[in-house]
Design a protein around this motif. Structure first.
Motif, PDB file in Angstrom:
ATOM      1  N   GLU A 195       0.861  -1.438   0.079  1.00  0.00           N
ATOM      2  CA  GLU A 195       0.043  -0.010   0.172  1.00  0.00           C
ATOM      3  C   GLU A 195       0.924   1.386  -0.096  1.00  0.00           C
ATOM      4  OE1 GLU A 195      -3.754   0.356   2.557  1.00  0.00           O
ATOM      5  OE2 GLU A 195      -2.323   1.949   3.338  1.00  0.00           O
ATOM      6  N   TYR A 196       0.646   2.289  -0.969  1.00  0.00           N
ATOM      7  CA  TYR A 196       1.453   3.264  -1.276  1.00  0.00           C
ATOM      8  C   TYR A 196       0.337   4.465  -0.831  1.00  0.00           C
ATOM      9  CZ  TYR A 196       4.220   7.010  -3.513  1.00  0.00           C
ATOM     10  OH  TYR A 196       4.882   8.116  -3.665  1.00  0.00           O
ATOM     11  N   SER A 197       0.474   5.466   0.186  1.00  0.00           N
ATOM     12  CA  SER A 197      -0.388   6.284   0.659  1.00  0.00           C
ATOM     13  C   SER A 197       0.189   7.717   0.423  1.00  0.00           C
ATOM     14  CB  SER A 197      -0.743   6.054   1.897  1.00  0.00           C
ATOM     15  OG  SER A 197      -1.595   7.138   2.425  1.00  0.00           O
ATOM     16  N   ASN A 198      -0.460   8.664  -0.044  1.00  0.00           N
ATOM     17  CA  ASN A 198       0.259  10.006  -0.055  1.00  0.00           C
ATOM     18  C   ASN A 198      -1.070  10.812   0.561  1.00  0.00           C
ATOM     19  OD1 ASN A 198       0.854  12.832  -0.563  1.00  0.00           O
ATOM     20  ND2 ASN A 198       1.309  12.248  -2.876  1.00  0.00           N
ATOM     21  N   GLN A 199      -0.840  11.438   1.793  1.00  0.00           N
ATOM     22  CA  GLN A 199      -1.987  12.257   2.398  1.00  0.00           C
ATOM     23  C   GLN A 199      -1.511  13.721   2.534  1.00  0.00           C
ATOM     24  OE1 GLN A 199      -4.692  10.745   3.391  1.00  0.00           O
ATOM     25  NE2 GLN A 199      -4.064   8.425   2.866  1.00  0.00           N
ATOM     26  N   ILE A 200      -1.988  14.726   2.001  1.00  0.00           N
ATOM     27  CA  ILE A 200      -1.653  16.168   2.160  1.00  0.00           C
ATOM     28  C   ILE A 200      -2.936  16.666   2.972  1.00  0.00           C
ATOM     29  CG2 ILE A 200      -1.295  18.256   0.914  1.00  0.00           C
ATOM     30  CD1 ILE A 200      -0.456  16.597  -1.426  1.00  0.00           C
ATOM     31  N   GLN A 201      -2.248  17.582   3.967  1.00  0.00           N
ATOM     32  CA  GLN A 201      -3.048  18.042   4.734  1.00  0.00           C
ATOM     33  C   GLN A 201      -2.600  19.767   4.928  1.00  0.00           C
ATOM     34  OE1 GLN A 201      -5.379  16.642   7.145  1.00  0.00           O
ATOM     35  NE2 GLN A 201      -6.248  18.983   7.590  1.00  0.00           N
ATOM     36  N   GLY A 202      -3.759  20.520   4.535  1.00  0.00           N
ATOM     37  CA  GLY A 202      -3.539  21.979   4.509  1.00  0.00           C
ATOM     38  C   GLY A 202      -3.400  22.583   5.850  1.00  0.00           C
ATOM     39  N   THR A 203      -2.367  23.268   6.122  1.00  0.00           N
ATOM     40  CA  THR A 203      -2.163  23.623   7.407  1.00  0.00           C
ATOM     41  C   THR A 203      -1.786  25.229   7.545  1.00  0.00           C
ATOM     42  OG1 THR A 203       0.473  23.431   7.355  1.00  0.00           O
ATOM     43  CG2 THR A 203      -1.091  21.493   8.322  1.00  0.00           C
ATOM     44  N   SER A 204      -1.884  25.846   6.246  1.00  0.00           N
ATOM     45  CA  SER A 204      -1.513  27.203   6.153  1.00  0.00           C
ATOM     46  C   SER A 204      -2.415  27.979   5.198  1.00  0.00           C
ATOM     47  CB  SER A 204       0.177  27.293   5.640  1.00  0.00           C
ATOM     48  OG  SER A 204       0.846  26.881   6.584  1.00  0.00           O
ATOM     49  N   GLY A 205      -2.487  29.163   5.499  1.00  0.00           N
ATOM     50  CA  GLY A 205      -3.437  30.020   4.525  1.00  0.00           C
ATOM     51  C   GLY A 205      -4.767  29.770   4.293  1.00  0.00           C
ATOM     52  N   LEU A 206      -5.161  29.755   2.973  1.00  0.00           N
ATOM     53  CA  LEU A 206      -6.459  29.518   2.434  1.00  0.00           C
ATOM     54  C   LEU A 206      -6.818  28.058   2.944  1.00  0.00           C
ATOM     55  CD1 LEU A 206      -9.331  30.385   1.504  1.00  0.00           C
ATOM     56  CD2 LEU A 206      -8.296  30.058  -0.768  1.00  0.00           C
ATOM     57  N   ALA A 207      -5.811  27.100   2.412  1.00  0.00           N
ATOM     58  CA  ALA A 207      -5.907  25.490   2.452  1.00  0.00           C
ATOM     59  C   ALA A 207      -6.338  25.229   4.050  1.00  0.00           C
ATOM     60  CB  ALA A 207      -4.616  24.980   2.139  1.00  0.00           C
ATOM     61  N   ALA A 208      -5.624  25.883   5.009  1.00  0.00           N
ATOM     62  CA  ALA A 208      -6.178  25.546   6.328  1.00  0.00           C
ATOM     63  C   ALA A 208      -7.631  26.261   6.867  1.00  0.00           C
ATOM     64  CB  ALA A 208      -4.970  26.407   7.124  1.00  0.00           C
ATOM     65  N   ALA A 209      -7.703  27.462   6.221  1.00  0.00           N
ATOM     66  CA  ALA A 209      -8.961  27.832   6.443  1.00  0.00           C
ATOM     67  C   ALA A 209     -10.237  26.890   5.936  1.00  0.00           C
ATOM     68  CB  ALA A 209      -9.109  29.228   6.054  1.00  0.00           C
ATOM     69  N   LEU A 210      -9.797  26.537   4.803  1.00  0.00           N
ATOM     70  CA  LEU A 210     -10.794  25.674   4.262  1.00  0.00           C
ATOM     71  C   LEU A 210     -11.061  24.262   4.731  1.00  0.00           C
ATOM     72  CD1 LEU A 210     -10.534  26.962   0.327  1.00  0.00           C
ATOM     73  CD2 LEU A 210     -12.380  27.316   1.946  1.00  0.00           C
ATOM     74  N   GLY A 211      -9.951  23.722   5.456  1.00  0.00           N
ATOM     75  CA  GLY A 211      -9.954  22.481   6.098  1.00  0.00           C
ATOM     76  C   GLY A 211      -9.541  21.569   4.830  1.00  0.00           C
ATOM     77  N   ALA A 212      -8.842  22.061   3.815  1.00  0.00           N
ATOM     78  CA  ALA A 212      -8.470  21.246   2.705  1.00  0.00           C
ATOM     79  C   ALA A 212      -7.587  20.385   2.727  1.00  0.00           C
ATOM     80  CB  ALA A 212      -7.716  22.269   1.456  1.00  0.00           C
ATOM     81  N   ASN A 213      -7.847  19.128   2.271  1.00  0.00           N
ATOM     82  CA  ASN A 213      -6.742  17.797   2.409  1.00  0.00           C
ATOM     83  C   ASN A 213      -7.072  17.054   1.153  1.00  0.00           C
ATOM     84  OD1 ASN A 213      -8.615  15.565   3.525  1.00  0.00           O
ATOM     85  ND2 ASN A 213      -8.910  17.451   4.628  1.00  0.00           N
ATOM     86  N   SER A 214      -6.272  16.138   0.935  1.00  0.00           N
ATOM     87  CA  SER A 214      -6.303  15.056  -0.169  1.00  0.00           C
ATOM     88  C   SER A 214      -5.678  13.727   0.255  1.00  0.00           C
ATOM     89  CB  SER A 214      -5.688  15.542  -1.389  1.00  0.00           C
ATOM     90  OG  SER A 214      -4.339  15.561  -1.326  1.00  0.00           O
ATOM     91  N   SER A 215      -6.398  12.666   0.023  1.00  0.00           N
ATOM     92  CA  SER A 215      -5.748  11.525   0.226  1.00  0.00           C
ATOM     93  C   SER A 215      -5.770  10.482  -1.091  1.00  0.00           C
ATOM     94  CB  SER A 215      -6.699  10.640   1.297  1.00  0.00           C
ATOM     95  OG  SER A 215      -6.472   9.112   1.221  1.00  0.00           O
TER      96      SER A 215
END
Length: 234
Positions: A59-79
């Motif tokens: 299993e190969y996993s790439n998890q991105i969590q928005g922690t700054s700026g607009l990405a953090a404000a929107l709770g943006a993330n990807s899996s």
């Protein structure tokens, strides 16, 4: 018993062959953390992991969590999660799931039936089917498959990549060696670009040290730049 003194060059070649064979025999699990920026602005953190599921599957996993700026404000993330089998010296995708959360939720799934050699892709608007190709990867595992090829000494690499409606034969080339400084340190890295498309893909690899790039900049999936912060492997 009679012994022979072998030339150092031959011994070095044998050592490299053994090292490469061991590297290719089976993938080594790892965890890599990257700082993520978008158009030069801090956005978040990416964690890429590889783990064994047993029976030659991984299993190969790439998890991105928005922690700054607009990405953090929107709770943006990807899996992005890929399950692949190890076939010879290369990964072959068995399934791929992608989920992006920002203004809305966007999902994509891919299933590969290697018995029937068929690929099924669902992006929420109906299923698309097409023929699988041996050694096929998905867009999530491109950078990993490319790193494996570079480790084996390839300077020009063609990867069969399953996309929405077909398999693309994506082509990559080492353009030279450059000095790169990232949070994980300073490296002499091989700069690789994609040569068959105008989509921006530029990656810097240290193939003898890592199977992943120390820096990656690409437009597919967002105008993002990833820089290695730390890497660990058992």
């Amino acid at each position: 018993m009679r012994t022979h003194n072998l030339p150092r060059s031959l011994l070095a070649g044998l050592a490299l062959a053994v090292s490469t064979a061991a590297f290719a025999a089976q993938p080594t699990p790892f965890t890599a953390t990257y700082a993520v920026t978008s158009q030069g602005q801090p956005m978040g953190e990416a964690t890429i992991t590889l783990k064994s599921l047993g029976n030659g599957q991984y299993e190969y996993s790439n998890q991105i969590q928005g922690t700054s700026g607009l990405a953090a404000a929107l709770g943006a993330n990807s899996s992005d999660v890929t399950r692949f089998r190890w076939n010879g010296n290369t990964p072959e995708t068995e399934s791929y799931m992608s989920k992006v959360v920002a203004f809305k939720v966007k999902q994509r799934s891919m299933q590969v039936n290697w018995n029937t050699k068929q690929v099924s892709v669902d992006e929420g608007k109906g299923v698309t089917n097409y023929a699988a190709v041996p050694g096929m990867v998905d867009r999530n595992t491109i950078s990993y498959a490319l790193g494996l090829a570079l480790h084996n000494g390839n300077q020009n690499v063609t990867l069969p990549v399953g996309v929405k409606q077909h398999v693309e034969q994506q082509q990559f080339k080492v353009q030279g060696t450059e000095s790169v400084k990232v949070p994980a340190g300073s490296f002499q890295a091989e700069r690789v670009t994609r040569t068959d498309s105008d989509k921006h893909f530029e990656a810097w690899y240290v193939p003898a040290k890592y199977p992943l790039p120390v820096k990656l900049a690409q437009s597919d999936g967002g105008d993002l730049t990833l820089e290695l912060v730390r890497y660990s492997s058992p």
